[in-house]
Every structure is written in structure tokens, then in C-alpha cells.
Design a protein around this motif. Sequence first.
Motif, mmCIF file in Angstrom:
data_model
loop_
_atom_site.group_PDB
_atom_site.id
_atom_site.type_symbol
_atom_site.label_atom_id
_atom_site.label_comp_id
_atom_site.label_asym_id
_atom_site.label_seq_id
_atom_site.Cartn_x
_atom_site.Cartn_y
_atom_site.Cartn_z
ATOM 1 N N GLY A 539 0.810 -1.204 0.000
ATOM 2 C CA GLY A 539 0.000 0.000 0.000
ATOM 3 C C GLY A 539 0.845 1.257 0.000
ATOM 4 N N ALA A 540 0.171 2.388 -0.044
ATOM 5 C CA ALA A 540 0.871 3.670 -0.147
ATOM 6 C C ALA A 540 1.818 3.905 1.027
ATOM 7 C CB ALA A 540 -0.153 4.797 -0.239
ATOM 8 N N ALA A 541 1.445 3.432 2.213
ATOM 9 C CA ALA A 541 2.280 3.669 3.398
ATOM 10 C C ALA A 541 3.651 3.017 3.278
ATOM 11 C CB ALA A 541 1.571 3.157 4.646
ATOM 12 N N PHE A 542 3.768 1.992 2.426
ATOM 13 C CA PHE A 542 5.038 1.278 2.289
ATOM 14 C C PHE A 542 5.547 1.308 0.846
ATOM 15 C CE2 PHE A 542 2.891 -0.516 5.977
ATOM 16 C CZ PHE A 542 3.886 -0.380 6.941
ATOM 17 N N ALA A 543 5.138 2.325 0.122
ATOM 18 C CA ALA A 543 5.485 2.408 -1.300
ATOM 19 C C ALA A 543 6.987 2.417 -1.530
ATOM 20 C CB ALA A 543 4.844 3.644 -1.922
ATOM 21 N N GLY A 544 7.745 2.906 -0.562
ATOM 22 C CA GLY A 544 9.191 2.966 -0.727
ATOM 23 C C GLY A 544 9.912 1.717 -0.289
ATOM 24 N N LEU A 545 9.164 0.720 0.180
ATOM 25 C CA LEU A 545 9.786 -0.498 0.686
ATOM 26 C C LEU A 545 10.396 -1.292 -0.465
ATOM 27 C CD1 LEU A 545 10.111 -2.195 3.312
ATOM 28 C CD2 LEU A 545 8.065 -3.433 2.590
#
Length: 549
Positions: A539-545
Motif C-alpha cells: 500500500g501507499a504507506a510502504f510504497a518505498g519499501l
Amino acid sequence: MRMWGSRQGPADVVFTNARVTTGVAGRPTQEAVAIRAGRISGVGSHADLSGLIDARTDVVDLGGRRVVPGLIDSHIHFVRAGRNWVDEARWDDANTLAEALDVISRAAAARPAGAWIVVLGGWHAGQFAERRPPTRAELDAVAPGHPVYAQESYTRAFLNTRAMAACGVTGAGAAPDGGAYEVDTTGEPTGVVTGVPAFNHCLSRALDFDVDRSAESTKALVAELAAFGLTGVVDMGGRSRMNIDAYRPLFQLHRRGELDLRVRLFMHVFGSADEEEGELDAYMTYIRPGFGDDLLRVVGIGEIASARWYDADGLEQVVLSPEEREQFARMSERAIRLGWAMNIHGVADPTVSQLLSVWEELDPELRARARLAISHADFTTPETLERMRALGVGVTVQHWMTVGAGDLAQVLGEQPVRQAPPLRTMLDLGMKVGAGTDAMVAASANPWHALHWLVTGVNRGRGPSRDATQLLTREEALIAYTAGSSWFGGDETSAGTLEPGKLADLAVLSADYFEVADDDIPAIRSELTLVGGRPTHVGAAFAGLTAQD
């Protein structure tokens, strides 16, 4: 996104500053979970897991979010739904008729003129504030250039004028045997059709089957399920709109390495009554139980081993003849000897009781090796449940009642429906209970709708709510949807809980399931879903993962 690596030693990733629910009853919430080589390598406080962290370990701060074991739907018609998922519109979350019609309007705007718009179950008119289904005129108004077919569970379907013409639902048209076309006082069809044969007649014109397109459609369905936090499903086949070719898209997706969900298959009969035993014999001759791998595996026989002892929503009276009892005994004996699980449909108590009586007569040593289950068991008595417990028979429960309770109450009365299914009785007896949906036609595939129903008993179809004596706690409901469901797919030793050595299947939730208000449970989604340590939804909260090798 690639999975975290398979090297030995320190963890590949540690999720910390979290609220980790292990799925083990009574075990306290933990702060962190570590993953190595696709499996859980540690659960505890950040300090507990510090020894698993080195310079190559990804440490991900979850900001206090709730982590739960990946959800497993123990009874879903996933293969059938995947065939045409991208072609469907859904009313699962529509709370008003206006919202439902807006779904049709937006679908019409996005599709070429003349393309079908199909809403294939998962809804009931009682969920709308208006307490009624759409009219033909309303469907015409929002999609004047498209045939529209909207099926309400298995009760009735609503067609607009273009769909009626395409399906031959006219004054001169005759409904297929077993189906009916509703007519008005002048004898003209209204656009409402009933009966599975009539549904299939219309759907054969509305939906095409192409293996390549259906593989992509199944892939899209998997992505939606992952966004809910689902990591596994137990597919129960399906008699309507199913045949052996329906499995080709799923296996194609698996061969391409693009299946992001654990799928367990129960094999189902498709032919006529005199072909059923031969079909099952063929499966058991040419397929080894357990055939497949950790992602895709054949595990059992069910949900329908014979249409003759299928009681639908429990209103169909089933009486097994001596010949049918013998046939079911032969099927059961061969399945058990060869290591196949069995999970058989039974809603009404008389149906379940008759099935049990056959299993009770099997050789005790043979029966001790069996993995037997009943799907639904909504109206079973305490005495029947005790017999199930004594045999070690599990039960899968689904929130199809949230759609069908109102209609059933009109026939059976409110009191039996308020006790259905007897969840508390099942758990208090120590029975194996797995939770699911029975999606996609009988109910929505949203597991959070099902979890809300398990803990509140509130039915979206506005039927009577389940009695408070038969409700589950939130912990019990979640365990039924994880560890409980894992048993029905044969995965209880490898999945269902977050414990060292088990597969790293988990979901990081958008809201804390244990703290939100009851009415907010259906809106929960996953912000990060992992299957074997591999992200299947981000999801957006972990887009940089990112993942490392």
C-alpha cells in the motif's frame, strides 16, 4: 518486487514497532517479527530479535500498526470467480441503491458501447437503504447502451431492456427448465429471472471464457484478495459455470510464476448423476493427493460429491436412499485410503446427520486416518455437532447468511436463523472451525465483512441478527480465519500462525482490528501483505519499501 533473500544467518527483514498478533490463542501481543528465507525466524520484542539483525538486515518501522497472520478463506469459489473477474462490476460495498447504480454508470462510461455489465452476486437488496432492488427502467437509464445483468446471490437476477433482448427474455421466449421469467399482469416479462438454469442461460451470453484472458483476470482477483490481507484460499469448486477447463487459467498463472496466493483445491463433480462416482474415481486414479507445491496444491474431494445429496441453502430436503448411502460410503472409503481430504456441503441438520451416519459406519481404523469436514452446518443441532466432534469432523463457516438470513427467516422463522450457525457451541465443543466467505456469488469475498459478521452477527441483508450466545470474540474469529482455516487445506503445521519456522504469511493492517469500533471492521484493509516473505500487496504507506537478495 522480489522476496527477501534465502541466505542463512541473520534475518532478511525485521518488522518492528508493531503490534504483532501471533494467532496463537492467549499469547500476548509482540513488538517485532523477523523473517529469513521466507519463514518466520523470530517473534518478540525488538530487544529479543536484536541478535538476528546485521548490516544486511532490512529493519522496517511499522509505526505501531497491527500485524496478523495472513488470512485464509477456508471456503471460496475462487477458480470460478477468476474466469471473468475483470469483466464484473461489484455491489459488495454499496449501502444505497444510488451507489449501486453509480457503479453501473461508471462501468458503462469505461466500456465500449454494447459491452455487457455483469454484477454477479455478493449483494442483497436488503443492504440498500432503499430496501429494494433496481428497476429495469433504472438500469436502462444508467447504461442505455449496454446490456446489464445484476444477480442477487442465487435468488433472482435483474436485467435491463438490452439484456432481455440479448437473452431472449421476451413474451415469446421460454425459460430453461428449472428457471423462470417473471411477468407482469399483462403477461409481459419484467426483466427479473429466477433459477440457476435461467441464470446460466443469461451468463452464457454475457461472459466469454478465454484461457489467456482468464489467467490475467485471475491475477487481478489475486491482487484484490491480497489487498484485503488474504494469503491463502481453499477453493471448493463449483457446479454452476464450471468444468475441468476452468482450472487451466490458474495452472497457467502458476506455471508462469505469477501466482501470489496459496490455493488449495477440492475436486468437484460436474457431470450427470450417473457419472459422478466415475468422475471422482478418475480424479483419485490420476491425481495424487497433495499434488503441487506450497502455492498450488490439490488436497481433497468436495464440496459436492453428488448433486443428489446437495441441500443448497438448507431448504432442499435430502433423503439418502440405501443405494446413495452405499455410493457415499464407497467414495469416502476410497478417498480416505488414498489420503484425500473430504469436505462435503451440508446446511440443514437432517442432511448433515445422514452424511455423518455413513462416516460413523466406516472402519474405525480407516476413519482415524481421515480428514473430514462439513461445509456450512448452519442449522445443526447440539447433538449433531457432538457427533461431528466425536468423529473429528471439522466445519467451515461462512458469512453467506449475511445475505440470505432475511429470506431464510421468512421460510424457517426468525429463531432458527438467530442461532445459525451455532458458532459458540462449535468452539465450546472443541471442534475444528475454519472461517470463510462462500464468495463470490453467495457473498462478498471481503474477509472483513465476514469477520464483522462473526463477532457481531449483524446481517447486511437486514435479516435477523445472530443471537449473542452464538457470537465469537475478535480473537476467536481471527483464529478461525487463520490457524483454523489452515487445517482445512492441510497447512496447519506450516501456516496460520506467526511462529518461528512457519511460512512468513502476514498482513500489516490499515487499522487495528482489536481496537476499532465494530462498524469499522469491514473497512479494514492490508497495507502490506507477504506470502512466504514476498510482498504480494504494497500500500501507499510502504510504497518505498524494497526487497534485497
